[in-house]
Design a protein around this motif. Sequence first.
Motif, PDB file in Angstrom:
ATOM      1  N   GLY A   1       0.814  -1.217   0.000  1.00 22.43           N
ATOM      2  CA  GLY A   1       0.000   0.000   0.000  1.00 22.43           C
ATOM      3  C   GLY A   1       0.839   1.254   0.000  1.00 22.43           C
ATOM      4  O   GLY A   1       1.651   1.474  -0.891  1.00 22.43           O
ATOM      5  N   ASN A   2       0.681   2.081   1.034  1.00 21.87           N
ATOM      6  CA  ASN A   2       1.352   3.382   1.075  1.00 21.87           C
ATOM      7  C   ASN A   2       2.766   3.331   1.638  1.00 21.87           C
ATOM      8  O   ASN A   2       3.451   4.360   1.676  1.00 21.87           O
ATOM      9  N   ILE A   3       3.195   2.154   2.095  1.00 22.23           N
ATOM     10  CA  ILE A   3       4.562   2.034   2.590  1.00 22.23           C
ATOM     11  C   ILE A   3       5.528   2.173   1.411  1.00 22.23           C
ATOM     12  O   ILE A   3       5.234   1.693   0.314  1.00 22.23           O
ATOM     13  N   PRO A   4       6.682   2.842   1.588  1.00 20.31           N
ATOM     14  CA  PRO A   4       7.628   3.005   0.463  1.00 20.31           C
ATOM     15  C   PRO A   4       7.975   1.670  -0.187  1.00 20.31           C
ATOM     16  O   PRO A   4       8.232   0.670   0.489  1.00 20.31           O
ATOM     17  N   LYS A   5       7.950   1.675  -1.530  1.00 20.60           N
ATOM     18  CA  LYS A   5       8.194   0.427  -2.266  1.00 20.60           C
ATOM     19  C   LYS A   5       9.633  -0.039  -2.117  1.00 20.60           C
ATOM     20  O   LYS A   5       9.931  -1.208  -2.341  1.00 20.60           O
ATOM     21  N   GLY A   6      10.515   0.879  -1.725  1.00 19.32           N
ATOM     22  CA  GLY A   6      11.892   0.475  -1.467  1.00 19.32           C
ATOM     23  C   GLY A   6      11.999  -0.549  -0.350  1.00 19.32           C
ATOM     24  O   GLY A   6      12.951  -1.328  -0.294  1.00 19.32           O
ATOM     25  N   VAL A   7      11.010  -0.562   0.552  1.00 15.82           N
ATOM     26  CA  VAL A   7      10.994  -1.561   1.619  1.00 15.82           C
ATOM     27  C   VAL A   7      10.874  -2.956   1.025  1.00 15.82           C
ATOM     28  O   VAL A   7      11.556  -3.907   1.445  1.00 15.82           O
ATOM     29  N   VAL A   8       9.998  -3.101   0.023  1.00 11.51           N
ATOM     30  CA  VAL A   8       9.847  -4.393  -0.638  1.00 11.51           C
ATOM     31  C   VAL A   8      11.122  -4.764  -1.377  1.00 11.51           C
ATOM     32  O   VAL A   8      11.572  -5.923  -1.345  1.00 11.51           O
ATOM     33  N   LEU A   9      11.743  -3.791  -2.057  1.00 15.34           N
ATOM     34  CA  LEU A   9      12.985  -4.069  -2.770  1.00 15.34           C
ATOM     35  C   LEU A   9      14.055  -4.578  -1.821  1.00 15.34           C
ATOM     36  O   LEU A   9      14.729  -5.578  -2.096  1.00 15.34           O
ATOM     37  N   LEU A  10      14.208  -3.923  -0.667  1.00 18.55           N
ATOM     38  CA  LEU A  10      15.241  -4.352   0.270  1.00 18.55           C
ATOM     39  C   LEU A  10      14.916  -5.722   0.862  1.00 18.55           C
ATOM     40  O   LEU A  10      15.818  -6.555   1.040  1.00 18.55           O
ATOM     41  N   ALA A  11      13.636  -5.978   1.181  1.00 17.71           N
ATOM     42  CA  ALA A  11      13.254  -7.288   1.693  1.00 17.71           C
ATOM     43  C   ALA A  11      13.438  -8.368   0.642  1.00 17.71           C
ATOM     44  O   ALA A  11      13.666  -9.541   0.967  1.00 17.71           O
TER      45      ALA A  11
ATOM     46  N   MET B   1      18.003  -7.961   0.189  1.00 18.61           N
ATOM     47  CA  MET B   1      18.961  -8.047   1.289  1.00 18.61           C
ATOM     48  C   MET B   1      19.218  -9.482   1.761  1.00 18.61           C
ATOM     49  O   MET B   1      20.378  -9.882   1.929  1.00 18.61           O
ATOM     50  N   PRO B   2      18.176 -10.312   1.982  1.00 21.26           N
ATOM     51  CA  PRO B   2      18.470 -11.699   2.385  1.00 21.26           C
ATOM     52  C   PRO B   2      19.262 -12.460   1.328  1.00 21.26           C
ATOM     53  O   PRO B   2      20.132 -13.270   1.659  1.00 21.26           O
ATOM     54  N   SER B   3      18.950 -12.205   0.047  1.00 17.47           N
ATOM     55  CA  SER B   3      19.707 -12.840  -1.032  1.00 17.47           C
ATOM     56  C   SER B   3      21.174 -12.418  -0.980  1.00 17.47           C
ATOM     57  O   SER B   3      22.093 -13.243  -1.147  1.00 17.47           O
ATOM     58  N   PHE B   4      21.411 -11.141  -0.745  1.00 19.92           N
ATOM     59  CA  PHE B   4      22.777 -10.634  -0.641  1.00 19.92           C
ATOM     60  C   PHE B   4      23.531 -11.295   0.513  1.00 19.92           C
ATOM     61  O   PHE B   4      24.666 -11.754   0.357  1.00 19.92           O
ATOM     62  N   LEU B   5      22.897 -11.390   1.677  1.00 16.68           N
ATOM     63  CA  LEU B   5      23.557 -11.999   2.829  1.00 16.68           C
ATOM     64  C   LEU B   5      23.828 -13.476   2.591  1.00 16.68           C
ATOM     65  O   LEU B   5      24.871 -14.007   3.005  1.00 16.68           O
ATOM     66  N   THR B   6      22.901 -14.142   1.911  1.00 14.71           N
ATOM     67  CA  THR B   6      23.109 -15.552   1.584  1.00 14.71           C
ATOM     68  C   THR B   6      24.326 -15.729   0.691  1.00 14.71           C
ATOM     69  O   THR B   6      25.184 -16.589   0.931  1.00 14.71           O
ATOM     70  N   LYS B   7      24.429 -14.901  -0.357  1.00 11.90           N
ATOM     71  CA  LYS B   7      25.571 -15.008  -1.270  1.00 11.90           C
ATOM     72  C   LYS B   7      26.877 -14.611  -0.594  1.00 11.90           C
ATOM     73  O   LYS B   7      27.953 -15.085  -0.985  1.00 11.90           O
ATOM     74  N   LEU B   8      26.788 -13.747   0.416  1.00 10.45           N
ATOM     75  CA  LEU B   8      27.984 -13.304   1.122  1.00 10.45           C
ATOM     76  C   LEU B   8      28.554 -14.404   2.006  1.00 10.45           C
ATOM     77  O   LEU B   8      29.774 -14.557   2.130  1.00 10.45           O
ATOM     78  N   VAL B   9      27.678 -15.215   2.596  1.00 12.77           N
ATOM     79  CA  VAL B   9      28.102 -16.190   3.605  1.00 12.77           C
ATOM     80  C   VAL B   9      28.148 -17.617   3.059  1.00 12.77           C
ATOM     81  O   VAL B   9      29.076 -18.378   3.332  1.00 12.77           O
ATOM     82  N   ALA B  10      27.135 -17.986   2.266  1.00 15.30           N
ATOM     83  CA  ALA B  10      26.956 -19.390   1.897  1.00 15.30           C
ATOM     84  C   ALA B  10      28.104 -20.025   1.119  1.00 15.30           C
ATOM     85  O   ALA B  10      28.342 -21.228   1.282  1.00 15.30           O
ATOM     86  N   PRO B  11      28.828 -19.297   0.243  1.00  5.47           N
ATOM     87  CA  PRO B  11      29.895 -19.980  -0.515  1.00  5.47           C
ATOM     88  C   PRO B  11      30.935 -20.677   0.350  1.00  5.47           C
ATOM     89  O   PRO B  11      31.628 -21.580  -0.126  1.00  5.47           O
TER      90      PRO B  11
ATOM     91  N   VAL C   1       4.181  -9.559   8.149  1.00  2.00           N
ATOM     92  CA  VAL C   1       4.008 -10.991   7.892  1.00  2.00           C
ATOM     93  C   VAL C   1       4.255 -11.292   6.415  1.00  2.00           C
ATOM     94  O   VAL C   1       4.925 -12.271   6.053  1.00  2.00           O
ATOM     95  N   LYS C   2       3.723 -10.453   5.539  1.00  2.92           N
ATOM     96  CA  LYS C   2       3.981 -10.625   4.106  1.00  2.92           C
ATOM     97  C   LYS C   2       5.465 -10.447   3.796  1.00  2.92           C
ATOM     98  O   LYS C   2       6.025 -11.156   2.947  1.00  2.92           O
ATOM     99  N   LEU C   3       6.106  -9.512   4.474  1.00  4.30           N
ATOM    100  CA  LEU C   3       7.519  -9.278   4.220  1.00  4.30           C
ATOM    101  C   LEU C   3       8.370 -10.472   4.651  1.00  4.30           C
ATOM    102  O   LEU C   3       9.433 -10.720   4.066  1.00  4.30           O
ATOM    103  N   ILE C   4       7.920 -11.220   5.654  1.00  3.13           N
ATOM    104  CA  ILE C   4       8.624 -12.452   6.018  1.00  3.13           C
ATOM    105  C   ILE C   4       8.582 -13.428   4.850  1.00  3.13           C
ATOM    106  O   ILE C   4       9.577 -14.104   4.534  1.00  3.13           O
TER     107      ILE C   4
ATOM    108  N   CYS D   1      21.337  -3.754  -3.367  1.00  2.30           N
ATOM    109  CA  CYS D   1      21.087  -3.227  -2.021  1.00  2.30           C
ATOM    110  C   CYS D   1      21.567  -1.782  -1.896  1.00  2.30           C
ATOM    111  O   CYS D   1      20.844  -0.919  -1.379  1.00  2.30           O
ATOM    112  N   VAL D   2      22.781  -1.534  -2.359  1.00  4.17           N
ATOM    113  CA  VAL D   2      23.313  -0.162  -2.300  1.00  4.17           C
ATOM    114  C   VAL D   2      22.442   0.779  -3.124  1.00  4.17           C
ATOM    115  O   VAL D   2      22.082   1.880  -2.683  1.00  4.17           O
ATOM    116  N   ALA D   3      22.070   0.338  -4.329  1.00  6.43           N
ATOM    117  CA  ALA D   3      21.255   1.185  -5.200  1.00  6.43           C
ATOM    118  C   ALA D   3      19.865   1.410  -4.627  1.00  6.43           C
ATOM    119  O   ALA D   3      19.270   2.486  -4.814  1.00  6.43           O
ATOM    120  N   GLY D   4      19.315   0.395  -3.942  1.00  7.14           N
ATOM    121  CA  GLY D   4      18.001   0.581  -3.327  1.00  7.14           C
ATOM    122  C   GLY D   4      18.011   1.691  -2.291  1.00  7.14           C
ATOM    123  O   GLY D   4      17.073   2.507  -2.225  1.00  7.14           O
TER     124      GLY D   4
END
Length: 454
Positions: free
Chosen positions: A66-76, A79-89, A126-129, A423-426
């Motif tokens: 809704g009215n929440i900034p769409k950048g919140v969805v972009l980061l959600a 960001m988890p994908s970024f952290l996964t790629k940073l640690v998982a290898p 809850v949706k963001l989870i 993430c940086v660009a978001g």
Amino acid sequence: MSRSPSSSGLLPMPGTPSSSWAVYRARLASILRNADTSVIAAFWLFGLINNVLYVIILSAAQDLVGNIPKGVVLLADVMPSFLTKLVAPYFIHRIPYSVRILIMAALSSTGMLMIALTPASQPVAVKLIGVVLASLSSGGGELSFLGLTHYYGHMSLAAWGSGTGGAGLAGAGLYVLLTDWIGFSVKASLFASAFLPGLMVISFFMILPRGPLNQGARKEYRPVPEQDLQEEDMEDIPTGAASSSLLAPGPSTASTAYSTHSEGSKGSFFLNLRRARSLFFPYMLPLLLVYIAEYTINQGVAPTLLFPLDSSPFSEYRAFYPFYGFLYQLGVFVSRSSTPFIRIHHLYLPSLLQVANLVLLGLHAMLNFIPSVYIVFLVIFWEGLLGGAVYVNTFAEIMERVPAEDREFSLGATSVSDSGGICVAGLIGMVVEVWLCDWQVRHGRDWCRRIEAS
């Protein structure tokens, strides 16, 4: 010294005497004859499905928060994908690919079901989870499938890149098809999307030939001191092994299997850290730069690239941004599908050209000097071409130039750069969009405010 087409498996570069259309067709036919179509189909589906949910979630951002900034969805979503790629290898090689596929499909489906089935009365968190779960799956999927291309050769990488490029078009198009054309509700559309990860499972267990992976997995990975790799093991690798592996059906000489249950140790962890550091300047940095530039354009600048409606093909200002997104995704798809035809070895050149695009479009958003929206259309399409080209050629360079014993790790570890750039660009984009819109309003162009009011 340049490679001959026969040694590299690539088509001749335009401008050479043999670069006629007939030669291109002949070379393409030769590549297709020698390629395993089941490998191409499986990796194309891997790329498509792994990335398509990311695009669907961003397409549904307005309806999700809704009215929440769409950048919140972009980061959600990133960001988890970024952290996964940073640690998982550094540990994911202990998990067999078959188990990874099942885990990633389960995470993706669970995340989409949470997004779709969460009642409107529940908090948006809850949706963001659910978005986070889908993002974790996407990050793990990208580094895993890129690592998997080590066993299947260059055409698997080309198919993966093409599939990821197609995901941008397919994801946005599928959401519009379900919600606008067929008339599904947002909830029903997202629910239907939750079953798409099943195609990854089918692709891996029913389409992909398992022989190359099983053959490579029988070779246990053992950390080897760097001096030994340089002085002893490299003597066992035939000259040109990296180049010949581009079209090889499986892992090349001296391959190691990070996907097997190897004995973890502090030594192997620090060896992988040294490997990652050696990847930064030749591969990670240009990929990071191009993603920061293009996603700053997409999230921060493009929403303000508006023209008077009577000089554009649109009837409302809201239509500019989705069409820019379509042109960008089209360019990405074309360039990510291009490596069998054109290779780019100097990765910094297209990265810096992308930075130039950011400067050009940012200055236009401020000074309004580009006379026609159709010129902006061309620049946005060019932006997609550059971004997709850097992505797929970065991993093609790794497959060609990195020694075989380091290649699987390197392909996965380098993938952190694209998510890091997003993430940086978001974060930058959320500030830039507001600042540019305020600038335009102060200088007599209030078109961005009309979008907000509509």
